[in-house]
Design a protein around this motif. Structure first.
Motif, PDB file in Angstrom:
ATOM      1  N   UNK A  62      14.969   7.864 -22.355  1.00 42.37           N
ATOM      2  CA  UNK A  62      14.859   8.079 -20.904  1.00 42.37           C
ATOM      3  C   UNK A  62      14.350   9.472 -20.573  1.00 42.37           C
ATOM      4  N   UNK A  63      14.570  10.422 -21.465  1.00 43.99           N
ATOM      5  CA  UNK A  63      14.129  11.800 -21.211  1.00 43.99           C
ATOM      6  C   UNK A  63      12.658  12.001 -21.553  1.00 43.99           C
ATOM      7  N   UNK A  64      12.046  10.994 -22.186  1.00 45.69           N
ATOM      8  CA  UNK A  64      10.654  11.123 -22.633  1.00 45.69           C
ATOM      9  C   UNK A  64       9.657  10.510 -21.647  1.00 45.69           C
ATOM     10  N   UNK A  65      10.171   9.802 -20.644  1.00 50.38           N
ATOM     11  CA  UNK A  65       9.294   9.093 -19.710  1.00 50.38           C
ATOM     12  C   UNK A  65       8.968   9.993 -18.517  1.00 50.38           C
ATOM     13  N   UNK A  66       7.687  10.088 -18.184  1.00 50.67           N
ATOM     14  CA  UNK A  66       7.302  10.804 -16.971  1.00 50.67           C
ATOM     15  C   UNK A  66       7.650   9.928 -15.770  1.00 50.67           C
ATOM     16  N   UNK A  67       8.075  10.547 -14.703  1.00 53.44           N
ATOM     17  CA  UNK A  67       8.538   9.819 -13.529  1.00 53.44           C
ATOM     18  C   UNK A  67       7.352   9.388 -12.655  1.00 53.44           C
ATOM     19  N   UNK A  68       7.384   8.142 -12.222  1.00 53.88           N
ATOM     20  CA  UNK A  68       6.379   7.627 -11.298  1.00 53.88           C
ATOM     21  C   UNK A  68       6.893   7.804  -9.874  1.00 53.88           C
ATOM     22  N   UNK A  69       6.340   8.774  -9.172  1.00 55.07           N
ATOM     23  CA  UNK A  69       6.759   9.039  -7.799  1.00 55.07           C
ATOM     24  C   UNK A  69       5.850   8.366  -6.770  1.00 55.07           C
ATOM     25  N   UNK A  70       4.901   7.542  -7.223  1.00 56.98           N
ATOM     26  CA  UNK A  70       3.873   7.030  -6.318  1.00 56.98           C
ATOM     27  C   UNK A  70       4.424   6.121  -5.222  1.00 56.98           C
ATOM     28  N   UNK A  71       5.611   5.503  -5.443  1.00 52.68           N
ATOM     29  CA  UNK A  71       6.147   4.608  -4.418  1.00 52.68           C
ATOM     30  C   UNK A  71       7.210   5.286  -3.556  1.00 52.68           C
ATOM     31  N   UNK A  72       7.276   6.620  -3.638  1.00 45.85           N
ATOM     32  CA  UNK A  72       8.171   7.380  -2.772  1.00 45.85           C
ATOM     33  C   UNK A  72       7.411   7.976  -1.615  1.00 45.85           C
TER      34      UNK A  72
ATOM     35  N   UNK B 144       0.802  -1.216   0.000  1.00 43.93           N
ATOM     36  CA  UNK B 144       0.000   0.000   0.000  1.00 43.93           C
ATOM     37  C   UNK B 144       0.832   1.262   0.000  1.00 43.93           C
ATOM     38  N   UNK B 145       2.131   1.097   0.260  1.00 44.21           N
ATOM     39  CA  UNK B 145       3.051   2.230   0.228  1.00 44.21           C
ATOM     40  C   UNK B 145       4.161   1.987  -0.787  1.00 44.21           C
ATOM     41  N   UNK B 146       4.863   0.886  -0.606  1.00 45.42           N
ATOM     42  CA  UNK B 146       5.985   0.531  -1.481  1.00 45.42           C
ATOM     43  C   UNK B 146       5.489  -0.395  -2.588  1.00 45.42           C
ATOM     44  N   UNK B 147       5.942  -0.147  -3.802  1.00 46.09           N
ATOM     45  CA  UNK B 147       5.573  -1.004  -4.932  1.00 46.09           C
ATOM     46  C   UNK B 147       6.705  -1.010  -5.944  1.00 46.09           C
ATOM     47  N   UNK B 148       6.599  -1.905  -6.912  1.00 52.11           N
ATOM     48  CA  UNK B 148       7.572  -1.962  -7.999  1.00 52.11           C
ATOM     49  C   UNK B 148       7.106  -1.008  -9.100  1.00 52.11           C
ATOM     50  N   UNK B 149       8.037  -0.264  -9.670  1.00 54.95           N
ATOM     51  CA  UNK B 149       7.714   0.758 -10.664  1.00 54.95           C
ATOM     52  C   UNK B 149       7.542   0.114 -12.040  1.00 54.95           C
TER      53      UNK B 149
END
Length: 287
Positions: free
Chosen positions: A272-282, A155-160
């Motif tokens: 790598x510069x085109x991908x939006x960052x997934x911050x949901x597991x931070x 519910x907090x930590x996940x794989x990106x």
């Protein structure tokens, strides 16, 4: 309850059978995620040969990547109320008493909030186990062999899932650390791990000094792409520096790789510069 999970993609089914035989006596259930393998019928035969309800197979219609599949395993482990989850690669084989060793190690750290513990893999000729050292908060631990505290991290930590493959484990470990949970490398051998094809390229007096693991061009692409992704997400240049250093060694001592690896690396770095960052597991997202 102890759960285990393995992501499958065109596995060696004889090895899978051997792996399950070693694993099943130590855990309460095993979740297998098939990432659109071409040998599904052989996988079914292996599972049916055990005739056990404790083996759960989830079949994906397409290969969405190892991170997506690991999240499926983590979700299933939470669903069945597992206390701890052991994740393994399809080419890893657990040793006897691995889970008992983990439980004993955790009992000596019972006052700490541990999110994950791993141990040393048996690869090639191992060192004396008495020489192994315990390490705290080493985020470079691999997925295979990881023993994950399900109630603590779910519910907090996940794989990106945006990463697909490569650096997925390091991102997961950094996510655990961002919540203040501890990670340990326990000082014992716990599983045999097969490495990919290696090619010796430098020797001295008959002794191999440098060996390189051979990767497909697609793996080089994801290693390049995700090293920059990790730098952007965690603001740490280590992963980019490590990738570039490894590529330099390939080009110096294994020049036949230059054309295929070079093209894949450039494409990965550009994408790598085109991908939006997934911050949901931070724990503390960075804007």
């Amino acid at each position: 309850m102890i759960s285990a999970g393995i992501v499958l993609y065109n596995p060696d089914t004889e090895f899978l059978k051997q792996s399950l035989k070693a694993l099943l006596p130590q855990v309460d259930n095993v979740c297998l995620i098939d990432n659109a393998s071409e040998n599904k019928s052989e996988i079914y035969q292996v599972i049916n040969s055990f005739n056990l309800d404790s083996i759960k197979l989830i079949v994906n219609n397409e290969n969405a990547g190892i991170a997506y599949a690991l999240n499926q395993i983590l979700t299933y482990s939470n669903l069945i109320q597992a206390d701890w989850l052991l994740t393994l690669d399809q080419d890893s084989l657990v040793q006897d008493l691995l889970i008992k060793k983990y439980k004993f190690f955790l009992s000596s750290h019972s006052d700490e909030r541990i999110g994950l513990v791993n141990c040393y893999p048996l690869i090639g000729t191992p060192r004396n186990e008495q020489l192994l050292i315990e390490k705290e908060n080493d985020v470079m631990l691999p997925t295979s062999g990881s023993f994950i505290n399900v109630p603590l991290v779910f519910g907090k930590v996940s794989f990106d899932s945006k990463m697909f493959i490569d650096c997925v484990d390091y991102d997961f470990n950094l996510s655990i650390r961002s919540y203040g949970y501890k990670i340990y490398l326990a000082p014992f051998y716990g599983f045999h791990h097969q490495v990919g094809t290696v090619s010796p390229t430098l020797s001295f007096m008959g002794k191999k000094l440098i060996t390189f693991q051979k990767y497909s061009s697609s793996r080089i692409y994801y290693q390049a792409r995700n090293s920059v992704y990790m730098m952007r997400k965690w603001r740490n240049s280590y992963f980019v520096r490590h990738f570039l250093e490894r590529m330099l060694m390939y080009f110096i001592f294994h020049p036949s790789c230059i054309k295929s690896y070079g093209k894949s690396a450039i494409n990965g770095l550009v994408d790598s510069t085109k991908i939006s960052i997934n911050y949901s597991n931070q724990n503390k997202p960075q804007n």
